[in-house]
Design a protein around this motif. Structure first.
Motif, PDB file in Angstrom:
ATOM      1  N   THR A 279       1.153   2.437  -4.411  1.00  0.00           N
ATOM      2  CA  THR A 279      -0.373   2.135  -4.707  1.00  0.00           C
ATOM      3  C   THR A 279      -0.736   2.497  -6.207  1.00  0.00           C
ATOM      4  OG1 THR A 279      -0.849   1.970  -2.191  1.00  0.00           O
ATOM      5  CG2 THR A 279      -2.593   2.340  -3.951  1.00  0.00           C
ATOM      6  N   GLY A 294      -2.583  -0.104   0.614  1.00  0.00           N
ATOM      7  CA  GLY A 294      -1.085  -0.401   0.100  1.00  0.00           C
ATOM      8  C   GLY A 294      -0.347  -0.730   1.553  1.00  0.00           C
ATOM      9  N   THR A 297      -0.185  -1.899  -3.632  1.00  0.00           N
ATOM     10  CA  THR A 297      -1.408  -2.515  -4.051  1.00  0.00           C
ATOM     11  C   THR A 297      -2.148  -1.965  -5.315  1.00  0.00           C
ATOM     12  OG1 THR A 297      -2.091  -2.641  -1.499  1.00  0.00           O
ATOM     13  CG2 THR A 297      -3.789  -2.398  -3.272  1.00  0.00           C
TER      14      THR A 297
END
Length: 457
Positions: A279, A294, A297
């Motif tokens: 992430t 996540g 992400t």
């Protein structure tokens, strides 16, 4: 309390960075190096902050703004010459001046405060921040006498073989009596290998005048890292990354894999939020409590409410409410407003749109330049057709609308409250409230068509 001043050296171009971006503006965990330094300096309550600028002067001033005064070093002739440029602002003032390089992004206000306190307690007129280096190559060496007092600082290029064996190094950060500093700068010579005016020569001048010169050795060598090339930049990034992640974990955030989680210095994260590996959280993002972000992400400049889950998705410059579920593989583009209890599913793109409370776009949709009300269902494959090749137009969908799969809503268009859009429709006119709109060709089946076609062939 003694007046405190600070001078930040930020005039160099940084040729070893091999970049068109000036060295001190290279980011570490999302924030320019010089901004890290300024933020920490401000925490020790300096009365005046002066940044020495040269290459990229306007860009540095734009980054730091009004928190600093500025002095221009038109020609880079060494660190002493750089500090001298601040004379019009600081010369003659009573107090202590902290001198620090703008390419040392890891140094903390705690270390600065310890240095200043040591300086004041020792009654020193100059104090050097030193550190012990396993490999001191390239650093100036701290040469002490048999009593342990500082005799001088020798630059690596000017040091003898014996002096180069010394591992106590000069970090490039100092405290000076301000008045004595600017008096001594006038006597600094450039008779050295580089032909430059070295700030460490002020130490020897003050010592020869009988003033107390001291040194404070920080136990945190990593804080003293000066970034001169991309490799050092990567070292600074890794150290800052772990420092930021530790800060969040100690404040109640679960980070499953800190070595594979990247959080910018300006991000805020609430307690009991879980961050999964891969992430990236950048810029001034704010994530509330009890979220799950996540894995893999990317969140940038977003404000996210409580209990929201974002999986394997990208969100930029948007507001996202409470109890929202996003992803996997969704894209929230800038200027979007996602209200509470919304579901944005896989392969859905939201752009500059308002999405009302409890609405859903579960898969394979593009919602751009739209106002979507509450409790709206956007069927699979729904597209707001917002662009005619020259301008973009608004699609307005009121509360409790049901949009069937594979529908095209050609803006500008309004779908009234409670309306139904039949699957496969292309809507280019407003739909009244509670109406069923069907905009597709009537199905026609041609019996035995294939057999006839085969005969022709």
């Amino acid at each position: 309390m003694t007046n405190r001043f600070a001078v930040i050296l930020a005039a160099g171009q940084g040729t070893r960075m091999k970049s068109t971006l000036y060295k001190v503006l290279h980011p570490v965990c999302g924030k320019p190096m010089v901004q890290h330094v300024v933020d920490q300096v401000q925490a020790v309550n300096v009365k005046k902050l002066v940044t020495i600028i040269g290459h990229g002067a306007d860009l540095v001033k734009s980054q730091l703004g009004e928190v600093s005064e500025y002095a221009l070093q038109e020609e880079q002739l060494g660190t002493a010459h750089a500090v001298m440029q601040a004379s019009s602002i600081l010369e003659g003032k009573e107090g202590v001046t902290l001198v620090i390089c703008g390419d040392t992004p890891l140094i903390t206000s705690t270390t600065m405060e310890e240095l200043l306190t040591h300086h004041e307690n020792e009654g020193a007129k100059a104090t050097i921040l030193t550190a012990f280096a396993e490999d001191p190559t390239g650093y100036g060496r701290i040469i002490r006498n048999q009593k342990g007092n500082v005799e001088k600082i020798v630059e690596h290029k000017d040091a003898s073989e014996q002096e180069r064996t010394v591992r106590e190094i000069n970090t490039g950060t100092y405290c000076f009596d301000n008045q004595l500093l600017f008096d001594a700068l006038k006597n600094v010579s450039n008779q050295n290998v580089q032909g430059e005016y070295y700030l460490p020569d002020v130490i020897e001048i003050l010592k020869n005048q009988g003033h107390i010169v001291s040194a404070y050795q920080t136990p945190n060598f990593s804080e003293t890292l000066g970034v001169n090339d991309r490799y050092a930049l990567s070292q600074a990034e890794k150290t800052m990354q772990l420092r930021i992640n530790k800060h969040h974990m100690l404040n109640g955030v679960t980070i499953i894999d800190p070595t594979n989680t990247y959080i910018s210095a300006g991000a805020l994260i609430g307690q009991d939020t879980v961050i999964l590996p891969g992430t990236i959280i950048s810029d001034e993002t704010e994530i509330s409590a009890n979220c799950e972000i996540g894995p893999h992400t990317e969140i940038s400049a977003c404000k996210i409410g409580e209990r929201t889950i974002i999986r394997q998705s990208v969100a930029h410059n948007s507001n996202i409410g409470n109890d929202v579920t996003i992803g996997p593989f969704a894209h929230i583009r800038p200027e979007s407003m996602i209200h509470d209890e919304v579901k944005i599913g896989n392969f859905v793109e939201i752009k500059k749109a308002v999405f009302g409370k409890g609405s859903k776009a579960s898969h394979l949709s593009y919602i751009g330049d739209a106002e979507v009300g509450a409790k709206v269902n956007m069927g699979c494959g729904t597209i707001t057709v917002n662009y005619d090749g020259k301008k973009k137009y608004l699609t307005k969908i009121e509360d409790h609308v049901f949009v069937g799969c594979n529908s095209n809503l050609i803006a500008p268009v309004t779908i009234g409250k409670g309306a139904y859009i039949a699957a496969g429709s292309t809507i280019n006119k407003d739909v009244p409230s509670k109406a069923l709109s069907i905009a597709r060709a009537r199905q026609v089946n041609k019996e035995e068509y294939v057999d006839k076609l085969n005969k022709k062939e």
